[in-house]
Design an enzyme around this catalytic site. Sequence first.
Site, PDB file in Angstrom:
ATOM      1  N   SER A 137       0.855  -1.187   0.000  1.00  0.00           N
ATOM      2  CA  SER A 137       0.000   0.000   0.000  1.00  0.00           C
ATOM      3  C   SER A 137       0.890   1.236   0.000  1.00  0.00           C
ATOM      4  CB  SER A 137      -0.856  -0.003   1.273  1.00  0.00           C
ATOM      5  OG  SER A 137      -1.434   1.269   1.491  1.00  0.00           O
ATOM      6  N   TYR A 150      -2.360  -1.271  10.462  1.00  0.00           N
ATOM      7  CA  TYR A 150      -2.484  -1.489   9.010  1.00  0.00           C
ATOM      8  C   TYR A 150      -1.242  -0.941   8.293  1.00  0.00           C
ATOM      9  CZ  TYR A 150      -4.194  -1.328   4.227  1.00  0.00           C
ATOM     10  OH  TYR A 150      -4.324  -1.503   2.861  1.00  0.00           O
TER      11      TYR A 150
HETATM   12  N1  LIG Z   1      -8.665  -0.282  -1.473  1.00  0.00           N
HETATM   13  C1  LIG Z   1      -7.554   0.374  -1.145  1.00  0.00           C
HETATM   14  O1  LIG Z   1      -7.561   1.594  -0.990  1.00  0.00           O
HETATM   15  C2  LIG Z   1      -6.281  -0.371  -0.949  1.00  0.00           C
HETATM   16  C3  LIG Z   1      -5.085   0.347  -0.947  1.00  0.00           C
HETATM   17  C4  LIG Z   1      -3.889  -0.327  -0.737  1.00  0.00           C
HETATM   18  C5  LIG Z   1      -3.886  -1.692  -0.536  1.00  0.00           C
HETATM   19  N2  LIG Z   1      -5.057  -2.364  -0.544  1.00  0.00           N
HETATM   20  C6  LIG Z   1      -5.018  -3.797  -0.305  1.00  0.00           C
HETATM   21  O2  LIG Z   1      -5.696  -4.499  -1.329  1.00  0.00           O
HETATM   22  C7  LIG Z   1      -6.161  -5.740  -0.808  1.00  0.00           C
HETATM   23  C8  LIG Z   1      -7.619  -5.928  -1.205  1.00  0.00           C
HETATM   24  O3  LIG Z   1      -8.403  -4.958  -0.546  1.00  0.00           O
HETATM   25  P1  LIG Z   1      -9.677  -4.267  -1.213  1.00  0.00           P
HETATM   26  O4  LIG Z   1      -9.451  -2.823  -1.186  1.00  0.00           O
HETATM   27  O5  LIG Z   1     -10.003  -4.912  -2.482  1.00  0.00           O
HETATM   28  O6  LIG Z   1     -10.800  -4.539  -0.100  1.00  0.00           O
HETATM   29  P2  LIG Z   1     -12.032  -5.564  -0.042  1.00  0.00           P
HETATM   30  O7  LIG Z   1     -12.992  -5.327  -1.145  1.00  0.00           O
HETATM   31  O8  LIG Z   1     -12.502  -5.476   1.359  1.00  0.00           O
HETATM   32  O9  LIG Z   1     -11.377  -6.978  -0.314  1.00  0.00           O
HETATM   33  C9  LIG Z   1     -10.690  -7.691   0.644  1.00  0.00           C
HETATM   34  C10 LIG Z   1     -10.610  -9.126   0.190  1.00  0.00           C
HETATM   35  O10 LIG Z   1      -9.831  -9.837   1.157  1.00  0.00           O
HETATM   36  C11 LIG Z   1     -10.557 -10.949   1.569  1.00  0.00           C
HETATM   37  N3  LIG Z   1     -10.237 -11.285   2.950  1.00  0.00           N
HETATM   38  C12 LIG Z   1     -10.176 -10.486   4.035  1.00  0.00           C
HETATM   39  N4  LIG Z   1      -9.900 -11.215   5.127  1.00  0.00           N
HETATM   40  C13 LIG Z   1      -9.781 -12.511   4.712  1.00  0.00           C
HETATM   41  C14 LIG Z   1      -9.536 -13.720   5.361  1.00  0.00           C
HETATM   42  N5  LIG Z   1      -9.333 -13.798   6.688  1.00  0.00           N
HETATM   43  N6  LIG Z   1      -9.502 -14.852   4.627  1.00  0.00           N
HETATM   44  C15 LIG Z   1      -9.701 -14.802   3.284  1.00  0.00           C
HETATM   45  N7  LIG Z   1      -9.940 -13.687   2.608  1.00  0.00           N
HETATM   46  C16 LIG Z   1      -9.991 -12.548   3.324  1.00  0.00           C
HETATM   47  C17 LIG Z   1     -12.029 -10.603   1.401  1.00  0.00           C
HETATM   48  O11 LIG Z   1     -12.763 -11.795   1.190  1.00  0.00           O
HETATM   49  P3  LIG Z   1     -13.805 -12.443   2.251  1.00  0.00           P
HETATM   50  O12 LIG Z   1     -14.380 -11.337   3.069  1.00  0.00           O
HETATM   51  O13 LIG Z   1     -14.792 -13.137   1.371  1.00  0.00           O
HETATM   52  O14 LIG Z   1     -12.996 -13.406   3.052  1.00  0.00           O
HETATM   53  C18 LIG Z   1     -11.970  -9.791   0.114  1.00  0.00           C
HETATM   54  O15 LIG Z   1     -12.021 -10.647  -0.999  1.00  0.00           O
HETATM   55  C19 LIG Z   1      -5.931  -5.692   0.707  1.00  0.00           C
HETATM   56  O16 LIG Z   1      -4.737  -6.405   1.002  1.00  0.00           O
HETATM   57  C20 LIG Z   1      -5.740  -4.218   0.963  1.00  0.00           C
HETATM   58  O17 LIG Z   1      -4.966  -3.976   2.111  1.00  0.00           O
HETATM   59  C21 LIG Z   1      -6.262  -1.759  -0.753  1.00  0.00           C
END
Ligand SMILES: NC(=O)c1ccc[n+]([C@@H]2O[C@H](COP(=O)([O-])OP(=O)(O)OC[C@H]3O[C@@H](n4cnc5c(N)ncnc54)[C@H](OP(=O)(O)O)[C@@H]3O)[C@@H](O)[C@H]2O)c1
Length: 253
Positions: A137, A150
């Site tokens: 991130s 985080y």
């Molecule tokens: N959106 C941003 O601004 C941003 C910025 C930088 C980095 N990121 C990173 O990108 C990644 C994806 O995030 P996102 O923004 O797409 O958010 P999101 O829509 O909330 O997606 C998170 C994903 O992770 C899965 N997940 C969470 N806990 C889990 C667990 N214990 N076991 C299995 N799966 C799990 C969720 O699936 P289930 O709930 O079905 O398990 C979901 O598919 C994360 O690592 C986040 O830190 C996001």
Amino acid sequence: MDITGNTVFIPGATSGIGLALARALRDKGNTVIVGGRRSERFEQLAAEGFGTVRVDTADPASIEQAAKEVLQAYPRLNVLVTMAGIMRAEDWTRPEGFLATAESVITTNVLGPIRLIAAFIDHLRSQDDATIVTVSSGLASVPLKVTPTYNASKAAIHMLSESIRLQYAGTSVKVVELVPPSVQTELMPGQQDNEHAMPLDEFIAETMALLESQPDAKEIQTERVKFLRNAEIRGDYDHVVTVLNATDPHADK
Ligand SMILES: NC(=O)c1ccc[n+]([C@@H]2O[C@H](COP(=O)([O-])OP(=O)(O)OC[C@H]3O[C@@H](n4cnc5c(N)ncnc54)[C@H](OP(=O)(O)O)[C@@H]3O)[C@@H](O)[C@H]2O)c1
């Protein structure tokens, strides 16, 4: 990495960046297996052409089981994307404001990828051309006040990526770190409608273009993330910390 012809497992692809990346990779001719806890979404995802595997990346036994299932069904798997992550606000002025949350964030965001890599590395090394895609991130480089653990978890992912890449030099395994800016997903309450966050489709389009045009890149940095990612390099770190935390508290993830 070559963005076509792979077999890719993305634990953390039931929503958000993982799902959008899964769709983009599928459209480029990859076989994609999506994972996550919300198995009620699997029927729809299977109808879209994905393999589906239930996995809770906070649970070592679940990771072991998922790895077995994936490798049995997809012996040509050659790309692992350690996407699953959570982001939680914390108040570090009192223990009940952060301890349980911090433990949970570290378990999912740091131990999860570590355990996933442990479960897949032997197999990946047996493939001629393999890639581990980690997900850090912009907050690995500049702190957002409300999410200390985080931020630290993503800094850990950055340094793990840098370190294991050195250990895999000379093997068939590449390590690519995805460094997203704030993107409109379900990661934090209100984030999907946050006008400071990057629209998901724009983020994925730029990410796919970078993956395609820079097959040997160590990091995938969209233009938007460079404000945070390169603050220390540019020498304006203190200014960036102030700007980030003075605007929307969830302004840049
Ligand atoms: N959106 C941003 O601004 C941003 C910025 C930088 C980095 N990121 C990173 O990108 C990644 C994806 O995030 P996102 O923004 O797409 O958010 P999101 O829509 O909330 O997606 C998170 C994903 O992770 C899965 N997940 C969470 N806990 C889990 C667990 N214990 N076991 C299995 N799966 C799990 C969720 O699936 P289930 O709930 O079905 O398990 C979901 O598919 C994360 O690592 C986040 O830190 C996001």
